[in-house]
Design an enzyme around this catalytic site. Structure first.
Site, PDB file in Angstrom:
ATOM      1  N   GLU A   1       0.808  -1.227   0.000  1.00 45.54           N
ATOM      2  CA  GLU A   1       0.000   0.000   0.000  1.00 45.54           C
ATOM      3  C   GLU A   1       0.839   1.274   0.000  1.00 45.54           C
ATOM      4  O   GLU A   1       0.317   2.351   0.315  1.00 45.54           O
ATOM      5  CB  GLU A   1      -0.999   0.019   1.181  1.00 45.54           C
ATOM      6  CG  GLU A   1      -1.902  -1.215   1.220  1.00 45.54           C
ATOM      7  CD  GLU A   1      -3.004  -1.148   2.280  1.00 45.54           C
ATOM      8  OE1 GLU A   1      -3.627  -0.087   2.429  1.00 45.54           O
ATOM      9  OE2 GLU A   1      -3.231  -2.184   2.950  1.00 45.54           O
TER      10      GLU A   1
ATOM     11  N   SER B   1      -9.627  -4.987  16.601  1.00 36.89           N
ATOM     12  CA  SER B   1      -9.346  -6.341  16.092  1.00 36.89           C
ATOM     13  C   SER B   1      -7.848  -6.593  16.031  1.00 36.89           C
ATOM     14  O   SER B   1      -7.401  -7.726  16.154  1.00 36.89           O
ATOM     15  CB  SER B   1      -9.905  -6.521  14.684  1.00 36.89           C
ATOM     16  OG  SER B   1     -11.296  -6.587  14.702  1.00 36.89           O
TER      17      SER B   1
ATOM     18  N   HIS C   1      -4.010   2.178  16.328  1.00 37.54           N
ATOM     19  CA  HIS C   1      -4.405   2.880  15.104  1.00 37.54           C
ATOM     20  C   HIS C   1      -5.626   3.735  15.385  1.00 37.54           C
ATOM     21  O   HIS C   1      -6.375   3.472  16.323  1.00 37.54           O
ATOM     22  CB  HIS C   1      -4.679   1.868  13.986  1.00 37.54           C
ATOM     23  CG  HIS C   1      -5.640   0.788  14.354  1.00 37.54           C
ATOM     24  ND1 HIS C   1      -5.238  -0.373  14.992  1.00 37.54           N
ATOM     25  CD2 HIS C   1      -6.978   0.691  14.220  1.00 37.54           C
ATOM     26  CE1 HIS C   1      -6.302  -1.134  15.206  1.00 37.54           C
ATOM     27  NE2 HIS C   1      -7.372  -0.509  14.748  1.00 37.54           N
ATOM     28  N   VAL C   2      -5.789   4.765  14.566  1.00 40.59           N
ATOM     29  CA  VAL C   2      -6.884   5.718  14.763  1.00 40.59           C
ATOM     30  C   VAL C   2      -7.730   5.762  13.497  1.00 40.59           C
ATOM     31  O   VAL C   2      -7.203   5.826  12.387  1.00 40.59           O
ATOM     32  CB  VAL C   2      -6.319   7.123  15.091  1.00 40.59           C
ATOM     33  CG1 VAL C   2      -7.437   8.147  15.216  1.00 40.59           C
ATOM     34  CG2 VAL C   2      -5.484   7.086  16.366  1.00 40.59           C
TER      35      VAL C   2
HETATM   36  N1  GTA Z   1      -5.619  -0.146   4.483  1.00 38.84           N
HETATM   37  O1  GTA Z   1      -4.745  -4.610   4.977  1.00 38.84           O
HETATM   38  C1  GTA Z   1      -5.393  -3.616   5.328  1.00 38.84           C
HETATM   39  C2  GTA Z   1      -6.382  -3.654   6.349  1.00 38.84           C
HETATM   40  N2  GTA Z   1      -6.868  -4.644   7.152  1.00 38.84           N
HETATM   41  C3  GTA Z   1      -6.486  -6.029   7.162  1.00 38.84           C
HETATM   42  C4  GTA Z   1      -7.795  -4.108   7.978  1.00 38.84           C
HETATM   43  N3  GTA Z   1      -7.904  -2.801   7.720  1.00 38.84           N
HETATM   44  C5  GTA Z   1      -7.053  -2.484   6.713  1.00 38.84           C
HETATM   45  N4  GTA Z   1      -6.806  -1.297   6.105  1.00 38.84           N
HETATM   46  C6  GTA Z   1      -5.880  -1.280   5.123  1.00 38.84           C
HETATM   47  N5  GTA Z   1      -5.179  -2.399   4.758  1.00 38.84           N
HETATM   48  O2  GTA Z   1     -11.155  -0.398   9.778  1.00 38.84           O
HETATM   49  C7  GTA Z   1      -8.736  -1.838   8.438  1.00 38.84           C
HETATM   50  C8  GTA Z   1     -10.112  -2.344   8.749  1.00 38.84           C
HETATM   51  C9  GTA Z   1     -10.471  -1.592  10.019  1.00 38.84           C
HETATM   52  C10 GTA Z   1      -9.119  -1.291  10.639  1.00 38.84           C
HETATM   53  C11 GTA Z   1      -8.855  -2.104  11.877  1.00 38.84           C
HETATM   54  O3  GTA Z   1      -8.142  -1.624   9.681  1.00 38.84           O
HETATM   55  O4  GTA Z   1     -11.005  -2.097   7.696  1.00 38.84           O
HETATM   56  P1  GTA Z   1      -9.902  -2.455  14.237  1.00 38.84           P
HETATM   57  O5  GTA Z   1      -8.647  -3.099  14.698  1.00 38.84           O
HETATM   58  O6  GTA Z   1     -10.520  -1.536  15.195  1.00 38.84           O
HETATM   59  O7  GTA Z   1     -10.835  -3.628  13.802  1.00 38.84           O
HETATM   60  O8  GTA Z   1      -9.643  -1.640  12.910  1.00 38.84           O
HETATM   61  P2  GTA Z   1     -12.300  -3.721  13.193  1.00 38.84           P
HETATM   62  O9  GTA Z   1     -12.981  -2.417  13.153  1.00 38.84           O
HETATM   63  O10 GTA Z   1     -12.979  -4.830  13.886  1.00 38.84           O
HETATM   64  O11 GTA Z   1     -11.946  -4.096  11.738  1.00 38.84           O
HETATM   65  P3  GTA Z   1     -12.570  -4.964  10.686  1.00 38.84           P
HETATM   66  O12 GTA Z   1     -11.621  -6.071  10.449  1.00 38.84           O
HETATM   67  O13 GTA Z   1     -12.875  -4.175   9.514  1.00 38.84           O
HETATM   68  O14 GTA Z   1     -13.944  -5.540  11.304  1.00 38.84           O
HETATM   69  C12 GTA Z   1     -15.106  -4.894  11.055  1.00 38.84           C
HETATM   70  C13 GTA Z   1     -16.275  -5.493  11.775  1.00 38.84           C
HETATM   71  O15 GTA Z   1     -17.370  -4.773  11.275  1.00 38.84           O
HETATM   72  C14 GTA Z   1     -16.475  -6.958  11.453  1.00 38.84           C
HETATM   73  O16 GTA Z   1     -16.813  -7.651  12.604  1.00 38.84           O
HETATM   74  C15 GTA Z   1     -17.623  -6.974  10.449  1.00 38.84           C
HETATM   75  O17 GTA Z   1     -18.583  -7.960  10.728  1.00 38.84           O
HETATM   76  C16 GTA Z   1     -18.253  -5.607  10.576  1.00 38.84           C
HETATM   77  N6  GTA Z   1     -18.554  -4.989   9.297  1.00 38.84           N
HETATM   78  C17 GTA Z   1     -19.716  -4.391   9.020  1.00 38.84           C
HETATM   79  N7  GTA Z   1     -19.727  -3.890   7.796  1.00 38.84           N
HETATM   80  C18 GTA Z   1     -18.541  -4.174   7.255  1.00 38.84           C
HETATM   81  C19 GTA Z   1     -17.955  -3.915   5.993  1.00 38.84           C
HETATM   82  N8  GTA Z   1     -18.583  -3.235   5.062  1.00 38.84           N
HETATM   83  N9  GTA Z   1     -16.698  -4.359   5.759  1.00 38.84           N
HETATM   84  C20 GTA Z   1     -16.020  -5.008   6.713  1.00 38.84           C
HETATM   85  N10 GTA Z   1     -16.521  -5.284   7.920  1.00 38.84           N
HETATM   86  C21 GTA Z   1     -17.768  -4.869   8.197  1.00 38.84           C
END
Ligand code: GTA
Length: 335
Positions: free
Chosen positions: A183, A270, A275-276
């Site tokens: 990225e 997760s 991170h923010v």
């Molecule tokens: N740029 O490789 C990456 C990457 N990864 C692996 C995760 N993120 C990344 N960003 C880049 N490159 O916002 C992002 C994720 C997240 C952040 C981690 O890093 O998109 P967090 O540690 O607080 O974890 O933030 P979070 O918020 O649980 O993250 P995650 O994995 O997106 O989980 C989202 C939860 O929301 C899941 O339980 C899922 O069921 C739910 N959800 C609802 N709608 C969606 C959706 N549209 N997409 C994904 N998940 C969704």
């Protein structure tokens, strides 16, 4: 009388593009996907559907457990998140002009509903792939009941910390971004200071095509801060940099002012590398609810009031019914 001017005028989409125009962007994305580390793109066509983990009519999204067969017949799990993308203003007229067929469903007085089939270029779907996916990924996206837990500092030390040390998601993707192994071309801003610096990139949830669901993420350079629980007054300069420089970079690149950004940390996150999240204020981003989001400005104020604020107070969060951490809290008689 003319239209009431919006307090924040809609920004022309051109504001998105210091960078490339939308069409160019798509071609570049395809080229980038092909050149991505790990080589060939994900074999979407050969995925076998195992089960629908969750779907959401409101979000227009489906979370799918799929399997891909290897050359020796071995099956590897994958999670696919399929989402209909938001409308883009400049495409709406084209959509109306170039629809394939308009099928009347019902008509009543001045009201009618239709089925409209847009051409493929105007009916994009955003697909996020986790491959190979672990059992934890499958659990995470599976629809389940949730329960609130109220975690004291002692609970954190005795229950949560040992648990996350024994089994949390890999944060290799974070290190890849910090080390420019992935990225790198997407970085919006970097403060390279190893102690008080960070990298700001578009979040995976945002396709950068429209500002309505703007979502960026700031990853700190230092690797010894797992979550909100680790923060002390020592981290104030870092947090202030993230807040200030993050807002400035987003205003400059995307034209969205700080007053229209929701800037927060998740607890529990997760991924245990601090991170923010930066999301558009008008966007109901997943994870922005009261039991999970902590506004960065409030975090900064709390640390100013008490350097050890987050090593003292109880924090509330939701856990899915079959999450092992919930079981640990139950065993300890804390739920
Ligand atoms: N740029 O490789 C990456 C990457 N990864 C692996 C995760 N993120 C990344 N960003 C880049 N490159 O916002 C992002 C994720 C997240 C952040 C981690 O890093 O998109 P967090 O540690 O607080 O974890 O933030 P979070 O918020 O649980 O993250 P995650 O994995 O997106 O989980 C989202 C939860 O929301 C899941 O339980 C899922 O069921 C739910 N959800 C609802 N709608 C969606 C959706 N549209 N997409 C994904 N998940 C969704």
């Amino acid at each position: 009388g003319g239209a009431v001017p919006a307090p924040f005028p809609r920004r022309p989409r051109a504001a998105m593009a210091d960078g490339p125009a939308p069409k160019r962007r798509r071609e570049e994305e395809e080229a980038a996907a092909e050149a991505a580390p790990g080589g060939s793109p994900f074999p979407l066509g050969s995925v076998r559907l195992r089960r629908l983990l969750r779907d959401s009519a409101r979000e227009k999204a489906a979370f799918v457990h799929g399997q891909v067969s290897g050359p020796a017949g071995e099956e590897t799990d994958a999670v696919l998140i399929l989402e209909k993308t938001p409308f883009r203003e400049e495409e709406i007229e084209e959509l109306l002009r170039r629809h394939g067929k308009l099928e009347l469903q019902t008509r009543n007085d001045i009201y009618s509903t239709y089925r409209l089939r847009p051409p493929p270029e105007l009916s994009e779907i955003k697909a996020t792939v986790v491959y190979p996916a672990t059992e934890k990924h499958l659990q995470k996206y599976l629809r389940q009941e949730v329960h609130l837990v109220r975690e004291t500092w002692e609970d954190y030390r005795n229950i949560t910390l040992p648990f996350i040390q024994s089994q949390s998601f890999s944060i290799q993707w974070v290190y890849n971004i910090l080390e420019k192994k992935a990225e790198a071309d997407r970085i919006i801003h970097e403060n390279p200071d190893p102690c008080n610096g960070f990298v700001l990139v578009p979040d995976f949830k945002w396709n950068q095509n429209q500002l309505e669901d703007l979502y960026l993420i700031a990853l700190i350079h230092r690797r010894d801060v797992k979550s909100l629980r680790d923060l002390t007054a020592e981290h104030l300069p870092l947090l202030r940099n993230v807040l200030q420089e993050g807002k400035e970079a987003i205003a400059k690149r995307f034209g969205v002012p700080g007053s229209q950004l929701r800037i927060y940390l998740h607890y529990q996150p997760s991924y245990y590398h601090l991170h923010v999240h930066f999301t558009a204020l008008g966007y109901d981003a997943p994870g922005s609810s009261a039991e999970r989001a902590h506004l960065l400005e409030d975090v900064i104020d709390n640390l100013l009031l008490d350097a050890e604020y987050y090593q003292k107070r109880a924090l509330t969060f939701a856990l899915r019914a079959d999450e092992p951490l919930l079981k640990k809290f139950r065993e300890a008689g804390r739920v």
